[in-house]
Design a protein around this motif. Structure first.
Motif, PDB file in Angstrom:
ATOM      1  N   THR A  22      -0.385  -1.107  10.151  1.00 60.41           N
ATOM      2  CA  THR A  22      -1.162  -0.344   8.974  1.00 60.41           C
ATOM      3  C   THR A  22      -0.029  -0.223   7.787  1.00 60.41           C
ATOM      4  N   VAL A  23       0.977   0.151   8.223  1.00 64.13           N
ATOM      5  CA  VAL A  23       2.150   0.446   7.073  1.00 64.13           C
ATOM      6  C   VAL A  23       2.184  -0.812   6.529  1.00 64.13           C
ATOM      7  N   LEU A  24       2.534  -2.101   7.063  1.00 60.72           N
ATOM      8  CA  LEU A  24       2.482  -3.180   6.284  1.00 60.72           C
ATOM      9  C   LEU A  24       1.303  -3.521   5.318  1.00 60.72           C
ATOM     10  N   ARG A  25       0.178  -3.403   6.117  1.00 65.30           N
ATOM     11  CA  ARG A  25      -1.114  -3.479   4.927  1.00 65.30           C
ATOM     12  C   ARG A  25      -1.178  -2.916   4.117  1.00 65.30           C
ATOM     13  N   LEU A  26      -0.712  -1.391   4.039  1.00 66.92           N
ATOM     14  CA  LEU A  26      -0.686  -0.544   3.074  1.00 66.92           C
ATOM     15  C   LEU A  26       0.158  -1.111   1.938  1.00 66.92           C
ATOM     16  N   ALA A  27       1.362  -1.539   2.385  1.00 63.57           N
ATOM     17  CA  ALA A  27       2.617  -1.839   1.339  1.00 63.57           C
ATOM     18  C   ALA A  27       1.947  -3.024   0.316  1.00 63.57           C
ATOM     19  N   VAL A  28       1.199  -4.023   0.927  1.00 62.70           N
ATOM     20  CA  VAL A  28       0.689  -4.996   0.132  1.00 62.70           C
ATOM     21  C   VAL A  28      -0.760  -5.003  -0.298  1.00 62.70           C
ATOM     22  N   GLY A  29      -1.448  -3.761  -0.089  1.00 65.94           N
ATOM     23  CA  GLY A  29      -2.501  -3.568  -0.718  1.00 65.94           C
ATOM     24  C   GLY A  29      -3.853  -3.986   0.180  1.00 65.94           C
ATOM     25  N   LEU A  30      -3.473  -4.333   1.288  1.00 63.88           N
ATOM     26  CA  LEU A  30      -4.874  -5.054   2.331  1.00 63.88           C
ATOM     27  C   LEU A  30      -5.617  -3.797   2.787  1.00 63.88           C
ATOM     28  N   ASP A  31      -4.912  -2.649   3.104  1.00 64.07           N
ATOM     29  CA  ASP A  31      -5.749  -1.264   3.299  1.00 64.07           C
ATOM     30  C   ASP A  31      -5.354  -0.410   2.154  1.00 64.07           C
ATOM     31  N   ARG A  32      -6.339   0.379   2.062  1.00 63.79           N
ATOM     32  CA  ARG A  32      -6.213   1.578   1.095  1.00 63.79           C
ATOM     33  C   ARG A  32      -6.037   2.974   1.794  1.00 63.79           C
ATOM     34  N   GLY A  33      -4.871   3.764   1.270  1.00 62.87           N
ATOM     35  CA  GLY A  33      -4.727   4.855   1.760  1.00 62.87           C
ATOM     36  C   GLY A  33      -4.186   5.813   0.788  1.00 62.87           C
ATOM     37  N   SER A  34      -3.607   6.819   0.896  1.00 60.68           N
ATOM     38  CA  SER A  34      -2.545   7.509   0.256  1.00 60.68           C
ATOM     39  C   SER A  34      -1.270   7.257   0.177  1.00 60.68           C
ATOM     40  N   GLY A  35      -0.369   7.639  -0.877  1.00 60.34           N
ATOM     41  CA  GLY A  35       1.021   7.366  -0.944  1.00 60.34           C
ATOM     42  C   GLY A  35       1.091   6.101  -1.742  1.00 60.34           C
ATOM     43  N   LEU A  36       2.332   5.647  -1.560  1.00 63.44           N
ATOM     44  CA  LEU A  36       2.724   4.360  -2.571  1.00 63.44           C
ATOM     45  C   LEU A  36       4.015   3.601  -1.804  1.00 63.44           C
ATOM     46  N   VAL A  37       3.836   2.321  -1.915  1.00 66.55           N
ATOM     47  CA  VAL A  37       5.041   1.530  -1.596  1.00 66.55           C
ATOM     48  C   VAL A  37       5.522   0.946  -2.861  1.00 66.55           C
ATOM     49  N   LEU A  38       7.009   1.061  -3.102  1.00 68.05           N
ATOM     50  CA  LEU A  38       7.319   0.257  -4.311  1.00 68.05           C
ATOM     51  C   LEU A  38       8.592  -0.738  -3.716  1.00 68.05           C
ATOM     52  N   PHE A  39       8.483  -1.777  -4.420  1.00 65.85           N
ATOM     53  CA  PHE A  39       9.298  -3.083  -4.457  1.00 65.85           C
ATOM     54  C   PHE A  39      10.289  -2.959  -5.700  1.00 65.85           C
ATOM     55  N   ASP A  40      11.160  -2.696  -5.561  1.00 64.73           N
ATOM     56  CA  ASP A  40      12.255  -2.417  -6.885  1.00 64.73           C
ATOM     57  C   ASP A  40      11.697  -1.546  -7.821  1.00 64.73           C
ATOM     58  N   GLY A  41      10.850  -0.492  -7.138  1.00 65.53           N
ATOM     59  CA  GLY A  41      10.574   0.297  -8.384  1.00 65.53           C
ATOM     60  C   GLY A  41       8.948   0.119  -8.602  1.00 65.53           C
ATOM     61  N   VAL A  42       8.514  -1.147  -8.266  1.00 71.16           N
ATOM     62  CA  VAL A  42       6.991  -1.539  -8.862  1.00 71.16           C
ATOM     63  C   VAL A  42       6.368  -1.508  -7.567  1.00 71.16           C
ATOM     64  N   PRO A  43       4.971  -1.195  -7.773  1.00 78.63           N
ATOM     65  CA  PRO A  43       3.768  -1.255  -6.684  1.00 78.63           C
ATOM     66  C   PRO A  43       3.477  -2.815  -6.556  1.00 78.63           C
ATOM     67  N   PHE A  44       2.986  -3.304  -5.314  1.00 77.02           N
ATOM     68  CA  PHE A  44       2.899  -4.625  -5.050  1.00 77.02           C
ATOM     69  C   PHE A  44       1.752  -4.974  -6.194  1.00 77.02           C
ATOM     70  N   ALA A  45       0.715  -4.318  -6.228  1.00 73.96           N
ATOM     71  CA  ALA A  45      -0.413  -4.684  -7.299  1.00 73.96           C
ATOM     72  C   ALA A  45       0.192  -4.813  -8.710  1.00 73.96           C
ATOM     73  N   ALA A  46       1.133  -4.379  -9.047  1.00 74.40           N
ATOM     74  CA  ALA A  46       1.577  -4.362 -10.537  1.00 74.40           C
ATOM     75  C   ALA A  46       2.614  -5.353 -10.417  1.00 74.40           C
ATOM     76  N   LEU A  47       3.352  -6.501  -9.464  1.00 79.62           N
ATOM     77  CA  LEU A  47       3.995  -7.124  -9.670  1.00 79.62           C
ATOM     78  C   LEU A  47       3.466  -8.580 -10.268  1.00 79.62           C
ATOM     79  N   PRO A  48       4.001  -9.129 -11.021  1.00 82.07           N
ATOM     80  CA  PRO A  48       3.451 -10.036 -11.748  1.00 82.07           C
ATOM     81  C   PRO A  48       3.503 -11.354 -11.135  1.00 82.07           C
TER      82      PRO A  48
END
Length: 334
Positions: free
Chosen positions: A42-68
């Motif tokens: 579930t943690v990994l799925r939340l990290a890449v947007g496959l599950d929806r929940g609360s909180g945030l995972v950032l990759f070098d300061g950017v959420p997965f959904a905002a990565l170009p």
């Protein structure tokens, strides 16, 4: 760098992940440990947007959904069997590459990297578990990502495949990448993890440098040496304790594996086996309750904390791990 900030997720009435926060710095491998149902996937799925929940995972300061270009920043392998049954291994990777904007030539490079060159034209349905995991890792590496997320990739692997995977993630971190490696058994990640995050029923049970957590869990070191008597005497001088076994092996407490190795080297004693030992290390880790402190892994190789303003990841890719020796034959079964 991977930052998980106050992650929470419910599956119906069950709280799958409860207010979980941790950091995986560049240059480090972090093991995400816990039994089945602890919340790792579930943690990994939340990290890449496959599950929806609360909180945030950032990759070098950017959420997965905002990565170009997500595949160029984050490599993901969540299910080794998630392959179209009609495609070959090469076809599967070419489809992933096309969707991620990765040149086709990269397919041959990652197949070579994971030791599956001879299996390019075979269908993954014929693969044994180790080959399926290698193909999943190849897909994660296509975009030369800085971060890797791997979900229980050690399940069902033999010793050769397990050692290969530990070496690959270790070298990825040493090249400056960050790796979050979910595993059910602590023994699977002990050869490569700098730090551990231990989950129990979706909640944080413990986190910190791997050596410190293992010491707190009461782990010991199993040693087989060319001169057990000489090594035992030296261990005692270094402040450890020794319990000889009937077959000549030694169980050392009070010193970690690195210290035991140093003792043996100083005494000129050849080691035939050096491994962690515990009656139930996973249960011991689950029982730990440590203070809420920031997770900082002990880096073994060059790495730096990436800033959000750094150049595009594909302009400064993390080098792939140097290829380990490929098996003598493709890692598949007919």
């Amino acid at each position: 760098m991977i930052e998980a900030l106050a992650l929470s997720k419910r599956h119906g009435s069950r709280l799958a992940v409860d207010d979980l926060s941790f950091t995986v710095p560049d240059g480090a491998v972090t093991g995400l440990l816990g039994p089945a149902g602890a919340g790792k996937t579930t943690v990994l799925r939340l990290a890449v947007g496959l599950d929806r929940g609360s909180g945030l995972v950032l990759f070098d300061g950017v959420p997965f959904a905002a990565l170009p270009r997500p595949a160029h920043a984050v490599g993901v392998a969540l299910d080794a069997r998630a392959v179209h049954p009609g495609r070959t291994a090469g076809g599967h990777l070419r489809a992933l590459a096309a969707g991620a904007g990765v040149p086709r030539r990269r397919v041959g490079e990652v197949l070579e990297r994971v030791g599956l060159v001879g299996a390019q034209g075979l269908r993954p349905a014929a693969f044994r578990r180790g080959a399926a995991q290698r193909l999943a890792v190849a897909g994660a590496l296509l975009g030369r990502p800085r971060a890797l997320l791997l979900d229980d990739p050690f399940a069902g692997l033999d010793d050769d495949d397990r050692g290969w995977l530990q070496q690959l993630v270790r070298r990825h971190a040493e090249a400056g990448g960050s790796v979050l490696l979910a595993a059910t058994r602590a023994a699977d990640v002990l050869g490569c993890a700098d730090a551990l995050v231990v989950l129990r029923r979706g909640r944080l049970a413990a986190r910190g440098p791997a050596a410190e957590l293992l010491a707190g869990a009461g782990s010991s070191v199993l040693v087989r040496a060319s001169d057990p008597g000489l090594l035992a005497a030296a261990v005692l001088r270094w402040g450890g304790s020794v319990d000889p076994l009937p077959d000549g092996a030694l169980v050392v407490s009070g010193l970690d594996m690195a210290a035991v190795g140093e003792v043996a080297r100083a005494e000129g004693v050849a080691l035939h086996e050096l491994s962690l030992r515990g009656a139930d290390l996973d249960a011991a880790l689950q029982s730990l309750e440590l203070p809420e402190t920031a997770l900082v892994g002990t880096r073994r190789g060059p790495g730096r904390t990436a800033q959000p303003s750094q150049p595009a990841l594909d302009a400064q890719p993390v080098p792939d791990a140097a290829p380990p020796a490929a098996p003598g034959a493709p890692a598949v079964t007919a």
